[in-house]
Motif scaffolding. Structure first.
Motif, PDB file in Angstrom:
ATOM      1  N   ALA A 151       0.952  -1.213  -0.067  1.00 48.73           N
ATOM      2  CA  ALA A 151      -0.065  -0.023   0.054  1.00 48.73           C
ATOM      3  C   ALA A 151       0.922   1.334  -0.177  1.00 48.73           C
ATOM      4  CB  ALA A 151      -0.813   0.054   1.174  1.00 48.73           C
ATOM      5  N   ARG A 152       1.891   1.265   0.812  1.00 44.54           N
ATOM      6  CA  ARG A 152       2.806   2.473   0.969  1.00 44.54           C
ATOM      7  C   ARG A 152       3.524   2.748  -0.502  1.00 44.54           C
ATOM      8  NH1 ARG A 152       5.123   0.925   5.194  1.00 44.54           N
ATOM      9  NH2 ARG A 152       3.784   1.919   6.548  1.00 44.54           N
ATOM     10  N   GLY A 153       3.702   1.603  -1.198  1.00 42.36           N
ATOM     11  CA  GLY A 153       4.337   1.838  -2.533  1.00 42.36           C
ATOM     12  C   GLY A 153       3.288   1.812  -3.603  1.00 42.36           C
ATOM     13  N   GLU A 154       2.159   1.935  -3.309  1.00 41.78           N
ATOM     14  CA  GLU A 154       0.843   1.875  -4.238  1.00 41.78           C
ATOM     15  C   GLU A 154       1.134   0.903  -5.321  1.00 41.78           C
ATOM     16  OE1 GLU A 154       0.840   5.868  -5.604  1.00 41.78           O
ATOM     17  OE2 GLU A 154       0.416   6.812  -3.310  1.00 41.78           O
ATOM     18  N   HIS A 155       1.423  -0.243  -5.060  1.00 39.26           N
ATOM     19  CA  HIS A 155       1.509  -1.521  -6.044  1.00 39.26           C
ATOM     20  C   HIS A 155       0.479  -2.035  -6.291  1.00 39.26           C
ATOM     21  CE1 HIS A 155       5.795  -0.393  -5.860  1.00 39.26           C
ATOM     22  NE2 HIS A 155       5.997  -0.814  -4.544  1.00 39.26           N
ATOM     23  N   ALA A 156      -0.629  -1.371  -6.969  1.00 42.09           N
ATOM     24  CA  ALA A 156      -1.861  -1.896  -7.328  1.00 42.09           C
ATOM     25  C   ALA A 156      -2.003  -3.299  -7.539  1.00 42.09           C
ATOM     26  CB  ALA A 156      -2.627  -1.220  -8.170  1.00 42.09           C
ATOM     27  N   ASP A 157      -1.199  -3.888  -8.474  1.00 43.59           N
ATOM     28  CA  ASP A 157      -1.442  -5.406  -8.715  1.00 43.59           C
ATOM     29  C   ASP A 157      -1.099  -6.449  -7.559  1.00 43.59           C
ATOM     30  OD1 ASP A 157      -2.000  -4.847 -11.383  1.00 43.59           O
ATOM     31  OD2 ASP A 157      -0.108  -4.988 -12.157  1.00 43.59           O
ATOM     32  N   ILE A 158       0.080  -5.911  -6.848  1.00 43.27           N
ATOM     33  CA  ILE A 158       0.400  -6.656  -5.634  1.00 43.27           C
ATOM     34  C   ILE A 158      -0.935  -6.341  -4.638  1.00 43.27           C
ATOM     35  CG2 ILE A 158       2.034  -6.794  -3.567  1.00 43.27           C
ATOM     36  CD1 ILE A 158       4.179  -6.186  -5.702  1.00 43.27           C
ATOM     37  N   ILE A 159      -1.602  -5.401  -4.351  1.00 38.38           N
ATOM     38  CA  ILE A 159      -2.552  -5.020  -3.345  1.00 38.38           C
ATOM     39  C   ILE A 159      -3.495  -6.241  -3.715  1.00 38.38           C
ATOM     40  CG2 ILE A 159      -4.236  -3.560  -2.531  1.00 38.38           C
ATOM     41  CD1 ILE A 159      -1.999  -1.338  -3.077  1.00 38.38           C
ATOM     42  N   ILE A 178      -4.458   1.827   8.694  1.00 36.97           N
ATOM     43  CA  ILE A 178      -4.777   0.553   8.301  1.00 36.97           C
ATOM     44  C   ILE A 178      -4.079   0.733   6.657  1.00 36.97           C
ATOM     45  CG2 ILE A 178      -6.709   0.064   9.313  1.00 36.97           C
ATOM     46  CD1 ILE A 178      -8.594   1.026   7.489  1.00 36.97           C
ATOM     47  N   PRO A 179      -3.950  -0.347   5.980  1.00 40.76           N
ATOM     48  CA  PRO A 179      -3.530  -0.081   4.666  1.00 40.76           C
ATOM     49  C   PRO A 179      -3.900   0.994   3.638  1.00 40.76           C
ATOM     50  CG  PRO A 179      -3.469  -2.245   5.083  1.00 40.76           C
ATOM     51  CD  PRO A 179      -4.128  -1.640   6.149  1.00 40.76           C
ATOM     52  N   SER A 180      -5.328   1.208   3.780  1.00 41.19           N
ATOM     53  CA  SER A 180      -5.988   2.127   2.698  1.00 41.19           C
ATOM     54  C   SER A 180      -5.536   3.495   3.132  1.00 41.19           C
ATOM     55  CB  SER A 180      -7.500   1.990   2.845  1.00 41.19           C
ATOM     56  OG  SER A 180      -8.108   2.261   4.039  1.00 41.19           O
ATOM     57  N   GLU A 181      -4.987   3.727   4.358  1.00 38.62           N
ATOM     58  CA  GLU A 181      -4.525   5.209   4.748  1.00 38.62           C
ATOM     59  C   GLU A 181      -3.053   5.553   4.409  1.00 38.62           C
ATOM     60  OE1 GLU A 181      -6.340   6.274   8.958  1.00 38.62           O
ATOM     61  OE2 GLU A 181      -5.667   4.074   9.032  1.00 38.62           O
ATOM     62  N   LEU A 182      -2.414   4.476   3.520  1.00 38.32           N
ATOM     63  CA  LEU A 182      -1.316   4.926   3.095  1.00 38.32           C
ATOM     64  C   LEU A 182      -0.715   5.223   2.083  1.00 38.32           C
ATOM     65  CD1 LEU A 182       0.411   1.602   5.147  1.00 38.32           C
ATOM     66  CD2 LEU A 182       0.455   3.837   5.954  1.00 38.32           C
ATOM     67  N   PRO A 183      -1.673   5.000   1.014  1.00 39.36           N
ATOM     68  CA  PRO A 183      -1.470   5.450  -0.389  1.00 39.36           C
ATOM     69  C   PRO A 183      -1.623   7.058  -0.545  1.00 39.36           C
ATOM     70  CG  PRO A 183      -2.656   3.653  -0.439  1.00 39.36           C
ATOM     71  CD  PRO A 183      -2.488   3.901   0.923  1.00 39.36           C
ATOM     72  N   GLU A 184      -1.540   7.614  -1.433  1.00 40.08           N
ATOM     73  CA  GLU A 184      -1.829   9.124  -1.693  1.00 40.08           C
ATOM     74  C   GLU A 184      -3.265   9.242  -2.180  1.00 40.08           C
ATOM     75  OE1 GLU A 184      -0.091  11.862  -1.552  1.00 40.08           O
ATOM     76  OE2 GLU A 184       1.609  10.858  -0.678  1.00 40.08           O
ATOM     77  N   PRO A 185      -3.947  10.110  -1.800  1.00 43.82           N
ATOM     78  CA  PRO A 185      -5.418  10.194  -2.313  1.00 43.82           C
ATOM     79  C   PRO A 185      -5.470  10.056  -3.971  1.00 43.82           C
ATOM     80  CG  PRO A 185      -5.004  12.033  -0.954  1.00 43.82           C
ATOM     81  CD  PRO A 185      -3.463  11.390  -1.506  1.00 43.82           C
ATOM     82  N   ASN A 186      -6.614   9.424  -4.346  1.00 44.76           N
ATOM     83  CA  ASN A 186      -7.338   9.475  -5.758  1.00 44.76           C
ATOM     84  C   ASN A 186      -6.190   8.546  -6.460  1.00 44.76           C
ATOM     85  OD1 ASN A 186      -9.213  11.333  -5.165  1.00 44.76           O
ATOM     86  ND2 ASN A 186      -7.677  12.858  -5.526  1.00 44.76           N
TER      87      ASN A 186
END
Length: 203
Positions: A151-159, A178-186
């Protein structure tokens, strides 16, 4: 890290400092890896499969012995994204659940680096649902699961892969995140994680 020669007035002082850091960096690998594991550490970081195979053939001791900063060879292969090295190490019996000095398992490193094929291989290699569950729930020193790292790395496929494998989108780390709070908005990563957390809340 500062780039040598980019300063204006203090260029000479900075060059001296950078030279010191560069010398330390060059010695870094050799000084951290025990002598009998140096060949494994070098081959793994470089992704040199033939050299790694030879080093493993000549290994006296455990394949899971830490080679650098508590990292096993499998941690290093995952950290540097060396898929063929990961495959070889798993064939030779490397432990999927070995922990480094921060409590992270190799899956944490692969997720942080965004190495989808390696993440898939690690999950597939677990062989049973209980082991997969343990790996997905493994936490490092900050309470982060592999999903937090992805999540922190915003790796969508891995998520997506981790969620499909049973990772919890609502598990909080030591900072209450929680994981959803770690990526940048949008971002795609945030959207996937928020949808997963909402779906879990509705169950």
């Amino acid at each position: 890290m500062a780039v040598p020669g980019r300063g204006l007035v203090e260029a000479d002082d900075n060059d001296d400092e950078n030279a010191l850091f560069e010398e330390e960096g060059l010695e870094d690998l050799d000084s951290h890896a025990p002598p009998h594991l140096r060949a494994i550490a070098d081959a793994t970081q470089l992704g040199d499969l033939d050299a790694l195979r030879l080093a493993l053939d000549n290994l006296e001791g455990s394949i899971d012995e830490p080679v650098e900063d508590g990292d096993t060879a499998l941690h290093l292969a995952c950290l540097y994204g060396k898929l063929s090295c990961v495959q070889l190490l798993l064939e030779r019996g490397a432990n999927l659940e070995a922990k480094d000095e921060d409590g992270a398992i190799p899956l944490h490193d692969a997720c942080a680096g965004g190495y989808t094929e390696i993440v898939q291989l690690l999950v597939n290699s677990a062989n049973d649902t209980e082991r997969v569950k343990r790996m997905l729930e493994a936490v490092d020193a900050e309470g982060d699961t592999p999903l937090h790292h992805a999540a922190r790395g915003e790796h969508a496929d891995i998520i997506r892969l981790l969620l499909a494998s049973g990772a919890s989108p609502t598990r909080a780390n030591l900072y209450g995140k929680i994981p959803s709070e770690l990526p940048e908005p949008n971002t795609e990563a945030k959207g996937i994680l928020e949808a997963a957390a909402d779906a879990m809340a509705c169950q």
